[in-house]
Design a protein around this motif. Structure first.
Motif, PDB file in Angstrom:
ATOM      1  N   ILE A  41       0.854  -1.193   0.000  1.00 18.02           N
ATOM      2  CA  ILE A  41       0.000   0.000   0.000  1.00 18.02           C
ATOM      3  C   ILE A  41       0.886   1.237   0.000  1.00 18.02           C
ATOM      4  O   ILE A  41       1.862   1.304   0.747  1.00 18.02           O
ATOM      5  CB  ILE A  41      -0.892   0.066   1.271  1.00 18.02           C
ATOM      6  CG1 ILE A  41      -1.712  -1.203   1.412  1.00 18.02           C
ATOM      7  CG2 ILE A  41      -1.730   1.336   1.289  1.00 18.02           C
ATOM      8  CD1 ILE A  41      -3.120  -1.122   0.934  1.00 18.02           C
ATOM      9  N   ASP A  42       0.542   2.203  -0.812  1.00 14.28           N
ATOM     10  CA  ASP A  42       1.285   3.466  -0.864  1.00 14.28           C
ATOM     11  C   ASP A  42       0.292   4.610  -1.034  1.00 14.28           C
ATOM     12  O   ASP A  42      -0.525   4.610  -1.956  1.00 14.28           O
ATOM     13  CB  ASP A  42       2.273   3.417  -2.046  1.00 14.28           C
ATOM     14  CG  ASP A  42       3.213   4.618  -2.050  1.00 14.28           C
ATOM     15  OD1 ASP A  42       4.426   4.397  -1.940  1.00 14.28           O
ATOM     16  OD2 ASP A  42       2.738   5.758  -2.169  1.00 14.28           O
ATOM     17  N   MET A  43       0.354   5.566  -0.127  1.00 10.99           N
ATOM     18  CA  MET A  43      -0.563   6.707  -0.179  1.00 10.99           C
ATOM     19  C   MET A  43      -0.261   7.570  -1.398  1.00 10.99           C
ATOM     20  O   MET A  43       0.885   7.688  -1.819  1.00 10.99           O
ATOM     21  CB  MET A  43      -0.426   7.553   1.087  1.00 10.99           C
ATOM     22  CG  MET A  43      -0.697   6.814   2.379  1.00 10.99           C
ATOM     23  SD  MET A  43      -2.399   6.249   2.527  1.00 10.99           S
ATOM     24  CE  MET A  43      -3.207   7.814   2.816  1.00 10.99           C
ATOM     25  N   ASP A  44      -1.286   8.185  -1.946  1.00 11.73           N
ATOM     26  CA  ASP A  44      -1.119   9.022  -3.136  1.00 11.73           C
ATOM     27  C   ASP A  44      -0.711  10.442  -2.731  1.00 11.73           C
ATOM     28  O   ASP A  44      -1.369  11.054  -1.880  1.00 11.73           O
ATOM     29  CB  ASP A  44      -2.437   9.072  -3.922  1.00 11.73           C
ATOM     30  CG  ASP A  44      -2.887   7.680  -4.341  1.00 11.73           C
ATOM     31  OD1 ASP A  44      -2.018   6.876  -4.741  1.00 11.73           O
ATOM     32  OD2 ASP A  44      -4.100   7.393  -4.263  1.00 11.73           O
ATOM     33  N   ALA A  45       0.361  10.925  -3.369  1.00 11.81           N
ATOM     34  CA  ALA A  45       0.871  12.291  -3.136  1.00 11.81           C
ATOM     35  C   ALA A  45       0.758  12.650  -1.652  1.00 11.81           C
ATOM     36  O   ALA A  45       0.201  13.685  -1.287  1.00 11.81           O
ATOM     37  CB  ALA A  45       0.110  13.293  -3.990  1.00 11.81           C
TER      38      ALA A  45
ATOM     39  N   LEU B 296       6.530   6.507   6.135  1.00 11.26           N
ATOM     40  CA  LEU B 296       5.263   6.941   6.732  1.00 11.26           C
ATOM     41  C   LEU B 296       4.071   6.530   5.884  1.00 11.26           C
ATOM     42  O   LEU B 296       3.001   6.245   6.400  1.00 11.26           O
ATOM     43  CB  LEU B 296       5.248   8.468   6.892  1.00 11.26           C
ATOM     44  CG  LEU B 296       6.084   9.082   8.001  1.00 11.26           C
ATOM     45  CD1 LEU B 296       5.865  10.583   8.038  1.00 11.26           C
ATOM     46  CD2 LEU B 296       5.762   8.468   9.358  1.00 11.26           C
ATOM     47  N   ASP B 297       4.250   6.486   4.553  1.00 11.72           N
ATOM     48  CA  ASP B 297       3.069   6.320   3.691  1.00 11.72           C
ATOM     49  C   ASP B 297       3.017   4.984   2.957  1.00 11.72           C
ATOM     50  O   ASP B 297       2.201   4.815   2.065  1.00 11.72           O
ATOM     51  CB  ASP B 297       2.968   7.488   2.688  1.00 11.72           C
ATOM     52  CG  ASP B 297       3.694   7.235   1.377  1.00 11.72           C
ATOM     53  OD1 ASP B 297       4.789   6.656   1.413  1.00 11.72           O
ATOM     54  OD2 ASP B 297       3.147   7.619   0.339  1.00 11.72           O
ATOM     55  N   GLU B 298       3.846   4.059   3.366  1.00 11.96           N
ATOM     56  CA  GLU B 298       4.007   2.866   2.547  1.00 11.96           C
ATOM     57  C   GLU B 298       4.246   1.633   3.426  1.00 11.96           C
ATOM     58  O   GLU B 298       4.992   1.709   4.395  1.00 11.96           O
ATOM     59  CB  GLU B 298       5.238   3.127   1.692  1.00 11.96           C
ATOM     60  CG  GLU B 298       5.503   2.244   0.566  1.00 11.96           C
ATOM     61  CD  GLU B 298       6.855   2.603  -0.049  1.00 11.96           C
ATOM     62  OE1 GLU B 298       7.376   1.761  -0.746  1.00 11.96           O
ATOM     63  OE2 GLU B 298       7.397   3.696   0.193  1.00 11.96           O
TER      64      GLU B 298
ATOM     65  N   ASN C  51      -1.213   1.992 -11.212  1.00 15.02           N
ATOM     66  CA  ASN C  51      -2.452   2.712 -11.501  1.00 15.02           C
ATOM     67  C   ASN C  51      -2.717   3.818 -10.491  1.00 15.02           C
ATOM     68  O   ASN C  51      -3.827   3.993  -9.996  1.00 15.02           O
ATOM     69  CB  ASN C  51      -3.638   1.743 -11.540  1.00 15.02           C
ATOM     70  CG  ASN C  51      -3.556   0.835 -12.743  1.00 15.02           C
ATOM     71  OD1 ASN C  51      -3.528   1.293 -13.887  1.00 15.02           O
ATOM     72  ND2 ASN C  51      -3.471  -0.459 -12.498  1.00 15.02           N
ATOM     73  N   LYS C  52      -1.674   4.552 -10.163  1.00 11.84           N
ATOM     74  CA  LYS C  52      -1.822   5.664  -9.235  1.00 11.84           C
ATOM     75  C   LYS C  52      -2.528   6.818  -9.918  1.00 11.84           C
ATOM     76  O   LYS C  52      -2.303   7.015 -11.099  1.00 11.84           O
ATOM     77  CB  LYS C  52      -0.432   6.121  -8.782  1.00 11.84           C
ATOM     78  CG  LYS C  52      -0.072   5.562  -7.428  1.00 11.84           C
ATOM     79  CD  LYS C  52       1.254   6.091  -6.982  1.00 11.84           C
ATOM     80  CE  LYS C  52       1.542   5.659  -5.572  1.00 11.84           C
ATOM     81  NZ  LYS C  52       0.687   6.259  -4.558  1.00 11.84           N
ATOM     82  N   PRO C  53      -3.305   7.649  -9.258  1.00 12.26           N
ATOM     83  CA  PRO C  53      -3.728   7.494  -7.857  1.00 12.26           C
ATOM     84  C   PRO C  53      -4.967   6.595  -7.735  1.00 12.26           C
ATOM     85  O   PRO C  53      -5.620   6.301  -8.729  1.00 12.26           O
ATOM     86  CB  PRO C  53      -4.079   8.926  -7.474  1.00 12.26           C
ATOM     87  CG  PRO C  53      -4.527   9.566  -8.746  1.00 12.26           C
ATOM     88  CD  PRO C  53      -3.786   8.893  -9.854  1.00 12.26           C
TER      89      PRO C  53
END
Ligand code: DCP
Ligand code: MG
Length: 365
Positions: free
Chosen positions: A14-18, A110-112, A164-166
Motif C-alpha cells: 500500500i502506498d498513499m497518493d501524493a 510513513l506512507d508505505e 495505476n496511481k492514484p
C-alpha cells in the motif's frame, strides 16, 4: 516453518497518493485543485520539494527537486511547509487499519507498507478484497486515497501498487507474473540504480526478458549478490518475508574521531555536536525518550556507557546537552584518550502509550 497456502503467499503493498500534499489538501480545502508543492519555500535557500500534488506534477515538478526549479516550472504553484506531526498521525492511523487484517505489517516509510495477508485475521481470504477494504477504510475514515498492489511476493506487489496511481488497485497473479517480469524495463528492478542500469544496457539487457537469457552464474559474475536476486526475481521468485514492524528502541548518533582526543575542550565541542545530531533525529521521529546514554570508546577500544533516566521524556535540546555534558564530566578516563563518542535516547514508553496491535480493533477515529 510457517503455514503457507501451497507455498503461495498473499502480499499487499500500500502506498498513499501524493501523501504530504494530499494531507495538506484535506486539511486546507482551499488548496484543492491547485498546483501544490510541499517543501522549502523558493525564496529560502536550499529548499527542496518533498512532494507535489498531481496538478503540480503535470508541470514536471517532482520530489527532491529544488524549490527554485519547481517555481520556474510552475510560477503559480502554491508552496507550503511540511507538517510532519500531521503526516505522522495519519501514518499511525493507516497502520492501525492494516493491523485489523494482519499483524504482518512492514512499514517502509510513513506512507508505505507491505502486508502479508496469507492468513488474514478476519478470515476474508481474498487479498484483493482486503486491499479494497483497506482503501475504502482510508477513504472513509481519513478522507485520503491510497494505491494498492496485490501479488504473491513483495517485489511484484510494490511494482503493482505504482501502476495505476492514484487510487489504484492492481493485481499481478501467479499466472501473469513471469510474462509481466519479461516486459519490465530493468530500471524498475529492485536494487537497479542508474549505474547498474547503464551496465546492463552495455550488455544489451533492457528488459526482464533479456535478463532471463543469462544464467545464474553469469548474472552473479556481472552483478554480484544482486545478480542472484535478479535471476530469481525475473522468474517471479522473491522469498523476502514481510518483516513485521521493527519498533524503534533507541535513537542515536555517534562519531569516530580522525585522531584520539584527550579530556578537554575539543571533546566537549564534539559531544555538543553529537548530542545535537542525535536530538535532530529525535525531533524527526517525534519520539522523546526518558533515558540518555553516553557511549565512550577509548584508544584501547574499550567501550563504556553511562546513562541516566528521568520521570519525563526529554523534549528540549538544551536539557539533552546539559545531561550529556554531565555524563561526560562524571566519566573516569583513566588517562586514556577517546576514539569515539555516541549519544542515544531510549525508553520511549511513556511518550507512546498506544499499542498498535490492538489499536485497529475499535473505531479510534
Ligand atoms: N518524500 C520526501 N522526499 C522525497 C520523497 C518523498 O520528503 N524525496 C515524502 C513526501 C511524500 C512521502 O515522502 O509525500 C511519500 O513518498 P512517495 O514516494 O510515496 O510519494 P507521494 O506519496 O508524495 O506520491 P505518490 O502518489 O507517487 O506515491
Ligand atoms: Mg506515496
Amino acid at each position: 516453518m510457517k503455514a503457507e497456502h501451497n507455498g503461495m503467499r498473499k502480499i499487499i503493498h500500500i502506498d498513499m497518493d501524493a501523501f504530504y500534499a494530499a494531507v495538506e489538501e484535506r486539511d486546507f480545502p482551499e488548496l484543492k485543485g491547485k498546483p501544490l508543492v510541499v517543501g522549502g519555500l523558493p525564496e529560502g535557500r536550499g529548499g527542496v520539494v518533498a512532494t507535489a500534488n498531481y496538478e503540480a506534477r503535470k508541470f514536471g515538478i517532482r520530489s527532491a527537486m529544488s524549490s527554485k526549479q519547481a517555481q520556474k516550472l510552475c510560477p503559480y504553484a502554491i508552496f507550503v511547509r511540511p507538517r510532519f506531526a500531521a503526516y505522522k498521525e495519519v501514518s499511525q492511523k493507516i497502520r492501525a487499519i492494516f493491523y485489523r487484517y494482519t499483524d504482518l505489517v512492514e512499514p517502509l516509510s510513513l506512507d508505505e507498507a507491505y502486508l502479508d495477508v496469507t492468513e488474514d485475521k478476519l478470515g476474508i481470504g481474498s487479498a484483493i478484497a482486503i486491499a479494497q477494504q483497506i482503501k475504502q477504510a482510508i477513504k472513509d475514515e481519513l478522507n485520503l486515497t491510497a494505491s494498492a498492489g496485490v501479488s504473491i511476493n513483495k517485489f511484484t506487489a510494490k511494482i503493482a501498487s505504482d501502476m495505476n496511481k492514484p487510487d489504484g488497485l492492481t493485481f499481478i497473479g501467479p499466472s501473469k507474473i513471469e510474462r509481466f517480469m519479461e516486459k519490465l524495463p530493468v530500471e524498475k528492478f529492485f536494487g537497479v540504480g542508474k549505474v547498474t542500469a547503464d551496465k546492463m544496457k552495455k550488455q544489451a539487457i533492457h528488459t526482464g526478458k533479456d535478463l532471463k537469457k543469462l544464467s545464474e552464474q553469469r548474472l552473479t559474475q556481472l552483478f554480484g549478490k544482486s545478480g542472484k536476486f535478479f535471476y530469481h526475481i525475473v522468474r517471479g521468485i522473491d522469498r523476502r518475508e514481510v518483516q513485521p514492524n521493527q519498533e524503534i528502541k533507541s535513537i542515536s548518533s555517534e562519531d569516530t574521531f580522525t585522531y584520539d582526543l584527550a579530556k578537554g575542550e575539543e571533546l566537549n565541542d564534539w559531544l555538543m555536536h553529537i548530542t545535537k545530531a542525535a536530538f535532530k533525529r529525535v525531533l524527526h521521529y517525534e519520539m522523546y525518550g526518558r533515558t540518555i546514554t553516553l557511549k565512550v570508546k577509548f584508544e584501547d577500544f574499550k567501550i563504556i556507557t553511562r546513562s541516566i533516566s528521568f520521570p519525563n521524556p526529554i523534549k528540549e535540546v538544551e536539557e539533552a546537552l546539559e545531561v550529556t555534558e554531565m555524563l561526560l564530566s562524571q566519566t573516569d578516563f583513566l588517562d586514556k584518550k577517546v576514539r569515539l563518542l555516541g549519544v542515544s535516547f531510549s525508553n520511549f514508553g511513556e511518550a507512546k502509550p498506544r499499542n498498535p496491535t490492538n489499536a485497529g480493533q475499535s473505531k479510534l477515529f
